[in-house]
Design a protein around this motif. Sequence first.
Motif, mmCIF file in Angstrom:
data_model
loop_
_atom_site.group_PDB
_atom_site.id
_atom_site.type_symbol
_atom_site.label_atom_id
_atom_site.label_comp_id
_atom_site.label_asym_id
_atom_site.label_seq_id
_atom_site.Cartn_x
_atom_site.Cartn_y
_atom_site.Cartn_z
ATOM 1 N N VAL A 135 0.670 -1.468 0.171
ATOM 2 C CA VAL A 135 0.081 -0.055 -0.283
ATOM 3 C C VAL A 135 0.963 0.761 0.214
ATOM 4 C CG1 VAL A 135 -2.050 -0.686 1.490
ATOM 5 C CG2 VAL A 135 -0.322 -0.273 3.107
ATOM 6 N N VAL A 136 0.162 1.932 -0.709
ATOM 7 C CA VAL A 136 1.499 3.493 -0.038
ATOM 8 C C VAL A 136 1.007 3.782 0.944
ATOM 9 C CG1 VAL A 136 0.749 6.343 -0.976
ATOM 10 C CG2 VAL A 136 0.060 4.561 -2.478
ATOM 11 N N GLU A 137 2.623 4.714 1.762
ATOM 12 C CA GLU A 137 2.716 4.902 2.449
ATOM 13 C C GLU A 137 2.237 6.072 3.404
ATOM 14 O OE1 GLU A 137 6.386 5.199 4.973
ATOM 15 O OE2 GLU A 137 7.310 5.984 2.990
ATOM 16 N N GLY A 138 1.687 5.745 4.562
ATOM 17 C CA GLY A 138 0.803 6.329 4.722
ATOM 18 C C GLY A 138 -1.066 5.941 4.718
ATOM 19 N N GLU A 139 -1.545 5.182 3.937
ATOM 20 C CA GLU A 139 -2.360 4.402 3.309
ATOM 21 C C GLU A 139 -2.467 3.205 4.075
ATOM 22 O OE1 GLU A 139 -3.496 4.732 0.057
ATOM 23 O OE2 GLU A 139 -3.077 7.171 -0.708
ATOM 24 N N GLU A 140 -1.812 3.260 5.510
ATOM 25 C CA GLU A 140 -1.859 1.643 6.001
ATOM 26 C C GLU A 140 -2.700 1.071 6.793
ATOM 27 O OE1 GLU A 140 2.078 4.227 7.498
ATOM 28 O OE2 GLU A 140 1.102 3.888 5.749
ATOM 29 N N ASP A 141 -3.439 2.535 6.865
ATOM 30 C CA ASP A 141 -5.094 1.508 7.920
ATOM 31 C C ASP A 141 -6.011 1.228 7.613
ATOM 32 O OD1 ASP A 141 -2.869 3.464 9.816
ATOM 33 O OD2 ASP A 141 -4.019 4.936 9.413
#
Length: 120
Positions: A114-120
Motif C-alpha cells: 500500500v502507499v505509505e501513510g494509507e496503511e490503516d
Amino acid sequence: MKKYINLATALIASLKPKSKIPIIDSYGESMLTQDEQQALMEWLFGSLMGAGYIGKAHLIWDDGKDREREIFTALMRNEPIFLYRQGARPTPTVEGYVWRLIGEHPSLRVYQLVVEGEED
C-alpha cells in the motif's frame, strides 16, 4: 541504472491489456507444502473475488531477493501485490510504499503493498 531499467520494463508492461480472468502470478520460492500453498492461493482468490476484483494479482514469496521489477510492473498496471513473509519480518519494498499486514489470514504472514501513510 537498474532502477531505470525496472521502470522502463514496468512502463512497457503497463501498456499490455489487463487480464479479464482471475490470475495470481507468484515470484520466489515458497517454503510451504503444496497443500499449504494451495490453501493460501484459494484464500487469496476468495478474498479478491469477495472484494469484487477480477484480474491479475501478484504474490511474492518473501525469499529476501530484490523484487523491485515485479513490484514496479504491478504498480504501473494498478494490480494488487501481496507478500507471504517467510522470515522474521518482510523484506523492505520500494520507496513510498509499505507492506500492510492482512490480519484476516490466520498465518499472520500475508501482507499487501500500500502507499505509505494509507496503511490503516
